[in-house]
Design a protein around this motif. Structure first.
Motif, PDB file in Angstrom:
ATOM      1  N   LYS A 101     -10.192 -15.971   9.588  1.00 15.08           N
ATOM      2  CA  LYS A 101      -9.296 -15.837   8.440  1.00 15.08           C
ATOM      3  C   LYS A 101      -9.770 -14.780   7.437  1.00 15.08           C
ATOM      4  CE  LYS A 101      -7.451 -20.529   8.694  1.00 15.08           C
ATOM      5  NZ  LYS A 101      -7.249 -21.817   7.980  1.00 15.08           N
ATOM      6  N   ILE A 102     -10.877 -14.145   7.716  1.00 15.75           N
ATOM      7  CA  ILE A 102     -11.382 -13.107   6.818  1.00 15.75           C
ATOM      8  C   ILE A 102     -10.544 -11.837   6.987  1.00 15.75           C
ATOM      9  CG2 ILE A 102     -13.352 -11.618   6.306  1.00 15.75           C
ATOM     10  CD1 ILE A 102     -13.729 -14.475   5.388  1.00 15.75           C
ATOM     11  N   ARG A 103     -10.044 -11.308   5.872  1.00 15.82           N
ATOM     12  CA  ARG A 103      -9.203 -10.109   5.891  1.00 15.82           C
ATOM     13  C   ARG A 103      -9.961  -8.944   5.246  1.00 15.82           C
ATOM     14  NH1 ARG A 103      -4.634 -12.508   2.261  1.00 15.82           N
ATOM     15  NH2 ARG A 103      -6.565 -13.242   1.275  1.00 15.82           N
ATOM     16  N   PHE A 104      -9.854  -7.775   5.864  1.00 11.24           N
ATOM     17  CA  PHE A 104     -10.444  -6.588   5.253  1.00 11.24           C
ATOM     18  C   PHE A 104      -9.858  -5.339   5.889  1.00 11.24           C
ATOM     19  CE2 PHE A 104     -13.132  -7.535   8.858  1.00 11.24           C
ATOM     20  CZ  PHE A 104     -13.530  -6.302   9.370  1.00 11.24           C
ATOM     21  N   TYR A 105      -9.894  -4.245   5.130  1.00 15.96           N
ATOM     22  CA  TYR A 105      -9.496  -2.947   5.667  1.00 15.96           C
ATOM     23  C   TYR A 105     -10.709  -2.315   6.346  1.00 15.96           C
ATOM     24  CZ  TYR A 105      -5.074  -2.821   3.024  1.00 15.96           C
ATOM     25  OH  TYR A 105      -3.822  -3.064   2.538  1.00 15.96           O
ATOM     26  N   PRO A 106     -10.633  -1.987   7.626  1.00 15.53           N
ATOM     27  CA  PRO A 106     -11.788  -1.394   8.304  1.00 15.53           C
ATOM     28  C   PRO A 106     -11.910   0.108   8.086  1.00 15.53           C
ATOM     29  CG  PRO A 106     -10.019  -1.715   9.884  1.00 15.53           C
ATOM     30  CD  PRO A 106      -9.531  -2.286   8.574  1.00 15.53           C
ATOM     31  N   ASP A 107     -10.885   0.730   7.480  1.00 13.43           N
ATOM     32  CA  ASP A 107     -10.845   2.197   7.443  1.00 13.43           C
ATOM     33  C   ASP A 107     -10.665   2.770   6.037  1.00 13.43           C
ATOM     34  OD1 ASP A 107      -8.291   1.150   7.215  1.00 13.43           O
ATOM     35  OD2 ASP A 107      -7.333   2.713   8.438  1.00 13.43           O
ATOM     36  N   GLN A 108     -10.986   1.985   5.007  1.00 14.97           N
ATOM     37  CA  GLN A 108     -10.835   2.508   3.645  1.00 14.97           C
ATOM     38  C   GLN A 108     -11.872   3.590   3.366  1.00 14.97           C
ATOM     39  OE1 GLN A 108     -12.983   2.387   0.932  1.00 14.97           O
ATOM     40  NE2 GLN A 108     -11.616   2.842  -0.772  1.00 14.97           N
ATOM     41  N   THR A 109     -11.475   4.647   2.675  1.00 15.25           N
ATOM     42  CA  THR A 109     -12.401   5.704   2.240  1.00 15.25           C
ATOM     43  C   THR A 109     -12.049   6.110   0.817  1.00 15.25           C
ATOM     44  OG1 THR A 109     -11.018   7.558   2.975  1.00 15.25           O
ATOM     45  CG2 THR A 109     -12.561   6.606   4.600  1.00 15.25           C
ATOM     46  N   PRO A 110     -13.002   6.665   0.069  1.00 16.16           N
ATOM     47  CA  PRO A 110     -12.681   7.166  -1.274  1.00 16.16           C
ATOM     48  C   PRO A 110     -11.590   8.231  -1.238  1.00 16.16           C
ATOM     49  CG  PRO A 110     -15.059   7.008  -0.972  1.00 16.16           C
ATOM     50  CD  PRO A 110     -14.446   6.770   0.369  1.00 16.16           C
ATOM     51  N   GLU A 111     -11.592   9.053  -0.205  1.00 17.55           N
ATOM     52  CA  GLU A 111     -10.593  10.121  -0.116  1.00 17.55           C
ATOM     53  C   GLU A 111      -9.186   9.547   0.027  1.00 17.55           C
ATOM     54  OE1 GLU A 111     -14.530  11.540   0.641  1.00 17.55           O
ATOM     55  OE2 GLU A 111     -13.408   9.967   1.698  1.00 17.55           O
ATOM     56  N   LEU A 112      -9.039   8.501   0.833  1.00 18.48           N
ATOM     57  CA  LEU A 112      -7.730   7.870   0.988  1.00 18.48           C
ATOM     58  C   LEU A 112      -7.283   7.211  -0.313  1.00 18.48           C
ATOM     59  CD1 LEU A 112      -7.921   6.259   4.551  1.00 18.48           C
ATOM     60  CD2 LEU A 112      -6.392   8.091   3.798  1.00 18.48           C
ATOM     61  N   PHE A 113      -8.225   6.633  -1.045  1.00 18.58           N
ATOM     62  CA  PHE A 113      -7.886   6.055  -2.344  1.00 18.58           C
ATOM     63  C   PHE A 113      -7.366   7.139  -3.283  1.00 18.58           C
ATOM     64  CE2 PHE A 113      -9.522   4.575  -6.629  1.00 18.58           C
ATOM     65  CZ  PHE A 113      -8.484   3.683  -6.851  1.00 18.58           C
ATOM     66  N   GLY A 114      -7.995   8.300  -3.257  1.00 21.40           N
ATOM     67  CA  GLY A 114      -7.500   9.421  -4.051  1.00 21.40           C
ATOM     68  C   GLY A 114      -6.101   9.831  -3.628  1.00 21.40           C
ATOM     69  N   ASP A 115      -5.823   9.795  -2.315  1.00 26.63           N
ATOM     70  CA  ASP A 115      -4.482  10.116  -1.826  1.00 26.63           C
ATOM     71  C   ASP A 115      -3.451   9.121  -2.362  1.00 26.63           C
ATOM     72  OD1 ASP A 115      -5.545  12.215  -0.409  1.00 26.63           O
ATOM     73  OD2 ASP A 115      -5.529  11.175   1.532  1.00 26.63           O
ATOM     74  N   VAL A 116      -3.823   7.841  -2.388  1.00 27.49           N
ATOM     75  CA  VAL A 116      -2.916   6.817  -2.908  1.00 27.49           C
ATOM     76  C   VAL A 116      -2.565   7.097  -4.364  1.00 27.49           C
ATOM     77  CG1 VAL A 116      -2.823   4.378  -3.585  1.00 27.49           C
ATOM     78  CG2 VAL A 116      -3.583   5.006  -1.291  1.00 27.49           C
ATOM     79  N   LEU A 117      -3.580   7.403  -5.165  1.00 29.51           N
ATOM     80  CA  LEU A 117      -3.344   7.680  -6.577  1.00 29.51           C
ATOM     81  C   LEU A 117      -2.526   8.950  -6.769  1.00 29.51           C
ATOM     82  CD1 LEU A 117      -6.903   6.792  -7.885  1.00 29.51           C
ATOM     83  CD2 LEU A 117      -4.833   5.445  -8.236  1.00 29.51           C
ATOM     84  N   SER A 118      -2.779   9.969  -5.961  1.00 29.88           N
ATOM     85  CA  SER A 118      -2.006  11.207  -6.057  1.00 29.88           C
ATOM     86  C   SER A 118      -0.538  10.959  -5.706  1.00 29.88           C
ATOM     87  CB  SER A 118      -2.596  12.272  -5.133  1.00 29.88           C
ATOM     88  OG  SER A 118      -3.909  12.627  -5.550  1.00 29.88           O
ATOM     89  N   THR A 119      -0.305  10.062  -4.749  1.00 26.38           N
ATOM     90  CA  THR A 119       1.070   9.692  -4.411  1.00 26.38           C
ATOM     91  C   THR A 119       1.764   9.053  -5.602  1.00 26.38           C
ATOM     92  OG1 THR A 119       0.544   9.389  -2.064  1.00 26.38           O
ATOM     93  CG2 THR A 119       2.484   8.238  -2.907  1.00 26.38           C
ATOM     94  N   LEU A 120       1.057   8.178  -6.307  1.00 27.90           N
ATOM     95  CA  LEU A 120       1.637   7.546  -7.495  1.00 27.90           C
ATOM     96  C   LEU A 120       1.949   8.586  -8.566  1.00 27.90           C
ATOM     97  CD1 LEU A 120      -0.559   4.347  -7.959  1.00 27.90           C
ATOM     98  CD2 LEU A 120       1.569   4.590  -6.697  1.00 27.90           C
ATOM     99  N   ARG A 121       1.027   9.497  -8.774  1.00 27.20           N
ATOM    100  CA  ARG A 121       1.237  10.536  -9.783  1.00 27.20           C
ATOM    101  C   ARG A 121       2.474  11.365  -9.456  1.00 27.20           C
ATOM    102  NH1 ARG A 121      -3.397  15.036 -11.394  1.00 27.20           N
ATOM    103  NH2 ARG A 121      -2.293  16.019 -13.147  1.00 27.20           N
ATOM    104  N   LYS A 122       2.633  11.732  -8.204  1.00 29.86           N
ATOM    105  CA  LYS A 122       3.796  12.513  -7.777  1.00 29.86           C
ATOM    106  C   LYS A 122       5.075  11.702  -7.942  1.00 29.86           C
ATOM    107  CE  LYS A 122       5.638  15.047  -3.788  1.00 29.86           C
ATOM    108  NZ  LYS A 122       5.383  15.450  -2.360  1.00 29.86           N
ATOM    109  N   ASP A 123       5.009  10.418  -7.615  1.00 29.01           N
ATOM    110  CA  ASP A 123       6.183   9.564  -7.730  1.00 29.01           C
ATOM    111  C   ASP A 123       6.622   9.424  -9.189  1.00 29.01           C
ATOM    112  OD1 ASP A 123       7.948   7.773  -6.048  1.00 29.01           O
ATOM    113  OD2 ASP A 123       7.292   6.321  -7.548  1.00 29.01           O
ATOM    114  N   ILE A 124       5.657   9.323 -10.088  1.00 31.04           N
ATOM    115  CA  ILE A 124       5.970   9.242 -11.515  1.00 31.04           C
ATOM    116  C   ILE A 124       6.589  10.551 -11.984  1.00 31.04           C
ATOM    117  CG2 ILE A 124       4.947   9.105 -13.825  1.00 31.04           C
ATOM    118  CD1 ILE A 124       2.897   7.133 -12.607  1.00 31.04           C
ATOM    119  N   ALA A 125       6.013  11.672 -11.564  1.00 32.91           N
ATOM    120  CA  ALA A 125       6.481  12.979 -12.034  1.00 32.91           C
ATOM    121  C   ALA A 125       7.924  13.245 -11.638  1.00 32.91           C
ATOM    122  CB  ALA A 125       5.579  14.080 -11.485  1.00 32.91           C
ATOM    123  N   GLY A 126       8.358  12.712 -10.511  1.00 30.05           N
ATOM    124  CA  GLY A 126       9.733  12.958 -10.065  1.00 30.05           C
ATOM    125  C   GLY A 126      10.635  11.754 -10.205  1.00 30.05           C
ATOM    126  N   SER A 127      10.245  10.795 -11.040  1.00 25.13           N
ATOM    127  CA  SER A 127      10.949   9.525 -11.117  1.00 25.13           C
ATOM    128  C   SER A 127      12.394   9.672 -11.582  1.00 25.13           C
ATOM    129  CB  SER A 127      10.213   8.582 -12.069  1.00 25.13           C
ATOM    130  OG  SER A 127      10.917   7.364 -12.212  1.00 25.13           O
TER     131      SER A 127
END
Length: 520
Positions: free
Chosen positions: A444-470
């Motif tokens: 029942k233990i859940r975890f992401y096996p492939d998380q990286t700092p770079e992917l986290f930055g991509d997630v945040l950049s996606t949010l920033r872009k989504d806000i800019a074109g909202s």
């Protein structure tokens, strides 16, 4: 203690609830709409924009025309809106305003406030005109617009091109009142009084505790706060966290809020950290809100007979000058789990929210905005059924088992959100430190096996872009909720740690383009 600071309020006669936009000191998005006749209409009020769309067939233009202030401030200048026939124009000149009024224009008052002189990170806003159409844009677009036949009429003032308000979930349970973790740690690992059990074992950073990763390979040295294994019931701990968060430009904490149905109060292990925040000397440097977790198990629900008591506790927090407000000035409350509110029905959720609204209106004369959890986006009708305005989103570990896929599918996920929507970013999810003392079943233990700092930055950049074109008309359109500040047992951690230092806070600051913070 925050309890003493919040106590003693009276309950006046019921007053008409209202929002308080003048109490919002952060810049807010200037919304641009097109009129049916082809003109441009500008407003800082999401409600006015929504009415213009629903009642008058205006259409929302994508993005924002900068970020302005709703109230005057030192060094500001007002910008006035006037209507002439079916067209609208903005001016910062009182003489031009008066002259246009004499010509038959209707003065619609101040639409917002800009800076009268340039400040760091700002651009100048100009008014442009063409054939009876007036529009506003940053000076950097002058070449583009003059090429389309527009004429630059003159400046309105200086404003921010972006202003994202980012906050983080705060999990206040690392203290001596966390008896469940302490008891489980003693039974499994033989150590008494350890409310960091599991996290400490995985980290390998405590010389007194042998590293024990339960057979999982990897470097887990990040599972140690840079300030050491702390006690979050101490104001000094919260002071350090506030300094770290604001140093990276974070704007607010979302404190998980629980209710003990047996003791008729917030469980002590969570209450003491919120009290510590209220006693922190620098608490006014950051805003905060409550994220209500009414879980349908154990004693963590909110029975109907407790609705009024809980609402009164919220009101005491609503009185604080740094309680988080939406861009329209409404006090902002979020629900992370509504299944334990009453019997978990839509009707009981509506009743609970209604009671909270009534108590806030009666005690403060203020309106509140309530956002449900991200599951609302899987059912567009859910916010209306619950009596909430919209939703905030969170972790997707139960829907996406790969962090890379979570990042890749985020644009599609965001597009499903309701109009009133607080975007989110999950730094990670990894509950392996809960095995075996808190979750005995390894499957029942859940975890992401492939998380990286770079992917986290991509997630945040996606949010920033989504806000800019909202194209949303929302009072939280530039808000971002990050999971999490310190979910050390669940892997969501942007708090500085012994291995990575301030790396994740730096990613948050840079990827979202935050405009405050001097560094962690």
């Amino acid at each position: 203690m925050v309890v003493a600071a919040l106590a003693g309020f009276g309950v006046p006669e019921p007053a008409k609830a209202q929002s308080s936009p003048a109490k919002v000191t952060d810049p807010v998005p200037m919304i641009e709409l097109r009129t049916p006749a082809g003109g441009r209409f500008y407003t800082l009020s999401p409600r006015e924009a929504a009415d213009a769309v629903s009642k008058h067939r205006f259409t929302r233009e994508p993005g924002q025309v900068g970020y302005w202030r709703t109230a005057s401030f030192f060094g500001s200048q007002p910008v006035f809106r006037l209507r002439g026939g079916s067209g609208y124009l903005l001016t910062a000149s009182t003489s031009e305003r008066d002259a246009l009024v004499k010509q038959g224009f209707a003065d619609e008052g101040v639409t917002g406030h800009l800076w009268s002189t340039q400040q760091p990170g700002m651009e100048r806003l100009l008014r442009f005109s063409k054939s009876g159409e007036w529009r506003v844009a940053f000076e950097s677009r002058s070449g583009e617009l003059t090429g389309q036949g527009y004429r630059a009429d003159g400046p309105l003032g200086w404003g921010h091109t972006e202003w994202i308000r980012a906050g983080a979930i705060y999990f206040g349970t690392f203290n001596p009142a966390s008896t469940d973790v302490i008891g489980a740690t003693k039974r499994t690992f033989g150590r008494d009084g350890d409310y960091w059990g599991g996290v400490r074992d995985f980290s390998g950073r405590d010389p007194a505790v042998a590293q024990n990763t339960q057979g999982w390979s990897g470097n887990f040295s990040h599972l140690s706060p840079s300030i050491g294994f702390y006690d979050d019931s101490k104001p000094a701990t919260l002071e350090k966290h506030i300094d770290q968060a604001t140093g990276a430009g974070l704007d607010f904490f979302q404190f998980y809020w629980y209710w003990d149905t047996t003791k008729k109060k917030q469980p002590e292990r969570f209450d003491v950290s919120l009290n510590a925040f209220g006693a922190a000397r620098n608490r006014l440097d950051i805003d905060y809100t409550l994220t209500v977790c009414a879980h349908p198990w154990g004693n963590l629900g909110i029975p109907k007979e407790d609705f009024g008591t809980v609402a009164d506790d919220f009101v005491r927090h609503f009185r604080q000058p740094n309680f988080l407000r939406a861009n329209d000035g409404r006090l902002l409350l979020t629900l992370c789990d509504r299944r334990g509110i009453g019997n978990g029905s839509d009707a009981d959720t509506r009743e609970f929210i209604s009671v909270v609204r009534q108590r806030a209106a009666s005690a403060l004369g203020e309106d509140i905005m309530v956002l449900g959890y991200w599951e609302a986006m899987l059912d567009p009708a859910a916010p209306e059924r619950w009596g909430t305005e919209g939703a905030y989103c969170g972790v997707r570990i139960d829907h996406e088992k790969s962090y890379a896929r979570y990042a890749a599918t985020l644009p599609e996920y965001l597009a499903k959100g309701p109009s009133q929507f607080m975007r989110c970013a999950a730094q990670n999810f990894d509950e392996r430190p809960r095995f075996p003392h808190l979750i005995p079943d390894r499957s029942k233990i859940r975890f992401y096996p492939d998380q990286t700092p770079e992917l986290f930055g991509d997630v945040l950049s996606t949010l920033r872009k989504d806000i800019a074109g909202s194209r949303r008309i929302s009072a939280v359109d530039n808000f971002v909720s990050i999971y999490a500040w310190n979910e050390w047992h669940e892997g969501g951690i942007i708090e500085p740690n012994a291995r990575d230092g301030c790396r994740y806070l730096g990613i948050v600051h840079d990827s979202l383009g935050l405009r405050t913070g001097k560094g962690c």
